[in-house]
Design a protein around this motif. Structure first.
Motif, mmCIF file in Angstrom:
data_model
loop_
_atom_site.group_PDB
_atom_site.id
_atom_site.type_symbol
_atom_site.label_atom_id
_atom_site.label_comp_id
_atom_site.label_asym_id
_atom_site.label_seq_id
_atom_site.Cartn_x
_atom_site.Cartn_y
_atom_site.Cartn_z
ATOM 1 N N ALA A 166 0.833 -1.216 0.000
ATOM 2 C CA ALA A 166 0.000 0.000 0.000
ATOM 3 C C ALA A 166 0.864 1.261 0.000
ATOM 4 O O ALA A 166 0.566 2.225 -0.709
ATOM 5 N N LEU A 167 1.924 1.252 0.782
ATOM 6 C CA LEU A 167 2.833 2.403 0.828
ATOM 7 C C LEU A 167 3.489 2.636 -0.531
ATOM 8 O O LEU A 167 3.512 3.764 -1.035
ATOM 9 N N ILE A 168 4.017 1.567 -1.115
ATOM 10 C CA ILE A 168 4.726 1.700 -2.395
ATOM 11 C C ILE A 168 3.787 2.164 -3.505
ATOM 12 O O ILE A 168 4.091 3.108 -4.232
ATOM 13 N N GLU A 169 2.633 1.512 -3.620
ATOM 14 C CA GLU A 169 1.696 1.891 -4.687
ATOM 15 C C GLU A 169 1.139 3.296 -4.455
ATOM 16 O O GLU A 169 0.914 4.041 -5.403
ATOM 17 N N GLY A 170 0.947 3.661 -3.189
ATOM 18 C CA GLY A 170 0.510 5.028 -2.886
ATOM 19 C C GLY A 170 1.564 6.041 -3.291
ATOM 20 O O GLY A 170 1.248 7.106 -3.833
ATOM 21 N N GLY A 171 2.824 5.697 -3.044
ATOM 22 C CA GLY A 171 3.931 6.568 -3.449
ATOM 23 C C GLY A 171 4.034 6.706 -4.953
ATOM 24 O O GLY A 171 4.286 7.804 -5.476
ATOM 25 N N VAL A 172 3.819 5.592 -5.655
ATOM 26 C CA VAL A 172 3.837 5.612 -7.124
ATOM 27 C C VAL A 172 2.730 6.529 -7.638
ATOM 28 O O VAL A 172 2.948 7.364 -8.519
ATOM 29 N N MET A 173 1.537 6.383 -7.067
ATOM 30 C CA MET A 173 0.393 7.186 -7.494
ATOM 31 C C MET A 173 0.655 8.681 -7.269
ATOM 32 O O MET A 173 0.446 9.503 -8.158
ATOM 33 N N MET A 174 1.142 9.026 -6.067
ATOM 34 C CA MET A 174 1.405 10.439 -5.761
ATOM 35 C C MET A 174 2.508 11.011 -6.648
ATOM 36 O O MET A 174 2.412 12.142 -7.123
ATOM 37 N N SER A 175 3.543 10.209 -6.893
ATOM 38 C CA SER A 175 4.651 10.664 -7.741
ATOM 39 C C SER A 175 4.171 10.934 -9.155
ATOM 40 O O SER A 175 4.542 11.928 -9.775
ATOM 41 N N LYS A 176 3.334 10.028 -9.649
ATOM 42 C CA LYS A 176 2.847 10.164 -11.025
ATOM 43 C C LYS A 176 1.908 11.358 -11.176
ATOM 44 O O LYS A 176 2.044 12.156 -12.102
ATOM 45 N N VAL A 177 0.975 11.490 -10.236
ATOM 46 C CA VAL A 177 -0.024 12.558 -10.328
ATOM 47 C C VAL A 177 0.620 13.937 -10.167
ATOM 48 O O VAL A 177 0.270 14.879 -10.876
ATOM 49 N N THR A 178 1.570 14.045 -9.232
ATOM 50 C CA THR A 178 2.191 15.351 -8.957
ATOM 51 C C THR A 178 3.463 15.590 -9.765
ATOM 52 O O THR A 178 4.013 16.683 -9.754
ATOM 53 N N ASN A 179 3.925 14.524 -10.454
ATOM 54 C CA ASN A 179 5.183 14.583 -11.203
ATOM 55 C C ASN A 179 6.355 14.951 -10.287
ATOM 56 O O ASN A 179 7.286 15.643 -10.683
ATOM 57 N N ASP A 180 6.253 14.496 -9.045
ATOM 58 C CA ASP A 180 7.296 14.760 -8.036
ATOM 59 C C ASP A 180 7.758 13.428 -7.463
ATOM 60 O O ASP A 180 7.095 12.839 -6.616
ATOM 61 N N TYR A 181 8.908 12.963 -7.951
ATOM 62 C CA TYR A 181 9.385 11.637 -7.569
ATOM 63 C C TYR A 181 10.003 11.599 -6.175
ATOM 64 O O TYR A 181 10.334 10.535 -5.672
ATOM 65 N N SER A 182 10.132 12.761 -5.519
ATOM 66 C CA SER A 182 10.650 12.765 -4.146
ATOM 67 C C SER A 182 9.646 12.114 -3.193
ATOM 68 O O SER A 182 9.998 11.721 -2.080
ATOM 69 N N MET A 184 8.498 9.261 -3.495
ATOM 70 C CA MET A 184 8.953 7.892 -3.289
ATOM 71 C C MET A 184 10.055 7.822 -2.238
ATOM 72 O O MET A 184 10.178 6.823 -1.528
ATOM 73 N N ASP A 185 10.848 8.870 -2.105
ATOM 74 C CA ASP A 185 11.884 8.900 -1.067
ATOM 75 C C ASP A 185 11.240 8.878 0.322
ATOM 76 O O ASP A 185 11.698 8.170 1.218
ATOM 77 N N HIS A 186 10.167 9.651 0.485
ATOM 78 C CA HIS A 186 9.440 9.659 1.762
ATOM 79 C C HIS A 186 8.853 8.281 2.047
ATOM 80 O O HIS A 186 8.919 7.786 3.180
ATOM 81 N N VAL A 187 8.291 7.671 1.015
ATOM 82 C CA VAL A 187 7.680 6.348 1.167
ATOM 83 C C VAL A 187 8.734 5.307 1.547
ATOM 84 O O VAL A 187 8.508 4.484 2.436
ATOM 85 N N LEU A 188 9.872 5.346 0.886
ATOM 86 C CA LEU A 188 10.932 4.371 1.169
ATOM 87 C C LEU A 188 11.431 4.504 2.607
ATOM 88 O O LEU A 188 11.741 3.504 3.256
ATOM 89 N N LEU A 189 11.495 5.748 3.115
ATOM 90 C CA LEU A 189 11.887 5.958 4.512
ATOM 91 C C LEU A 189 10.854 5.341 5.456
ATOM 92 O O LEU A 189 11.208 4.743 6.476
ATOM 93 N N THR A 190 9.577 5.477 5.108
ATOM 94 C CA THR A 190 8.508 4.909 5.937
ATOM 95 C C THR A 190 8.550 3.382 5.900
ATOM 96 O O THR A 190 8.380 2.728 6.935
ATOM 97 N N VAL A 191 8.779 2.816 4.717
ATOM 98 C CA VAL A 191 8.908 1.356 4.599
ATOM 99 C C VAL A 191 10.086 0.882 5.451
ATOM 100 O O VAL A 191 9.997 -0.125 6.167
ATOM 101 N N GLN A 192 11.176 1.635 5.401
ATOM 102 C CA GLN A 192 12.369 1.282 6.179
ATOM 103 C C GLN A 192 12.063 1.311 7.686
ATOM 104 O O GLN A 192 12.458 0.404 8.420
ATOM 105 N N LEU A 193 11.350 2.347 8.125
ATOM 106 C CA LEU A 193 10.966 2.437 9.540
ATOM 107 C C LEU A 193 10.085 1.250 9.944
ATOM 108 O O LEU A 193 10.240 0.680 11.032
ATOM 109 N N LEU A 194 9.171 0.885 9.052
ATOM 110 C CA LEU A 194 8.266 -0.234 9.291
ATOM 111 C C LEU A 194 9.047 -1.540 9.444
ATOM 112 O O LEU A 194 8.823 -2.312 10.389
ATOM 113 N N VAL A 195 9.961 -1.769 8.533
ATOM 114 C CA VAL A 195 10.750 -3.009 8.551
ATOM 115 C C VAL A 195 11.736 -3.011 9.732
ATOM 116 O O VAL A 195 11.955 -4.051 10.352
#
Length: 200
Positions: A166-182, A184-195
């Motif tokens: 859910a985090l990754i796909e949400g990040g993909v969606m937000m990056s695509k819609v806003t054209n702001d790939y950063s 995904m950096d926020h999402v990856l940090l959250t995934v890292q915290l989760l793991v």
């Protein structure tokens, strides 16, 4: 292409590869037969000689687009030296996918799941199957990591897997819609915290 493939198989693959980006960008409903004939340089008769209808082309294209992402994931998983690294692979690959092939339309699973919804059951089922497969792979990594002592015992592997997806796909969606790939950096940090929370 394999030497052993028939002319019909080569033509089918040619149609799939030439229309993959169009379907991923425009979606099933937005892609017309004229889009397909223009991209391939083939006649409608040639297309229908290899596929029963547009839906069959769309299903084959979805599988092709999904396999491109899957193969990227598999290549990175094989390089990962720990189960922790394996869990982090998915986010990194998806970040690369939207950054390098963002112009191809983004994530095929997300695109197909959103568009197909209840209007195209075969495409919806294909997207669901891809998500179930992704979830199963993540669950297996978490279970194996727990057995290896990398993760804490008693972790709800299914809940963790669903949250990561859910985090990754949400990040993909937000990056695509806003054209702001950063995003995904926020999402990856959250995934890292989760793991990190389940590390032993």
């Amino acid at each position: 292409m394999n030497v052993g493939t028939t002319k019909a198989e080569r033509t089918r693959q040619f149609i799939i590869e030439k229309t993959a980006e169009i379907f991923n960008r425009k979606g099933y409903a937005g892609t017309s037969m004229s889009d397909i004939t223009e991209a391939t340089g083939l006649t409608k008769g040639s297309i229908y000689g290899n596929f029963e209808n547009k839906e069959e082309v769309a299903l084959a294209v979805f599988e092709y687009n999904r396999s491109l992402v899957f193969n990227s994931v598999q290549a990175q998983l094989e390089k990962a030296r720990s189960y922790y690294e394996k869990l982090m692979v998915y986010g990194r690959v998806y970040k690369e996918v939207i950054a390098t092939v963002g112009n191809r339309g983004g994530c095929p699973i997300l695109n197909t799941a959103v568009e197909a919804d209840d209007t195209n059951i075969p495409l919806q089922l294909s997207a669901a199957k891809a998500l179930f497969s992704w979830k199963k792979n993540l669950v297996n990594i978490i279970v194996q990591g727990t057995e290896a002592g990398e993760f804490q015992p008693g972790v709800n592997a299914e809940a963790m897997a669903v949250s990561i997806i859910a985090l990754i796909e949400g990040g993909v969606m937000m990056s695509k819609v806003t054209n702001d790939y950063s995003n995904m950096d926020h999402v990856l940090l959250t995934v890292q915290l989760l793991v990190n929370q389940i590390k032993a």
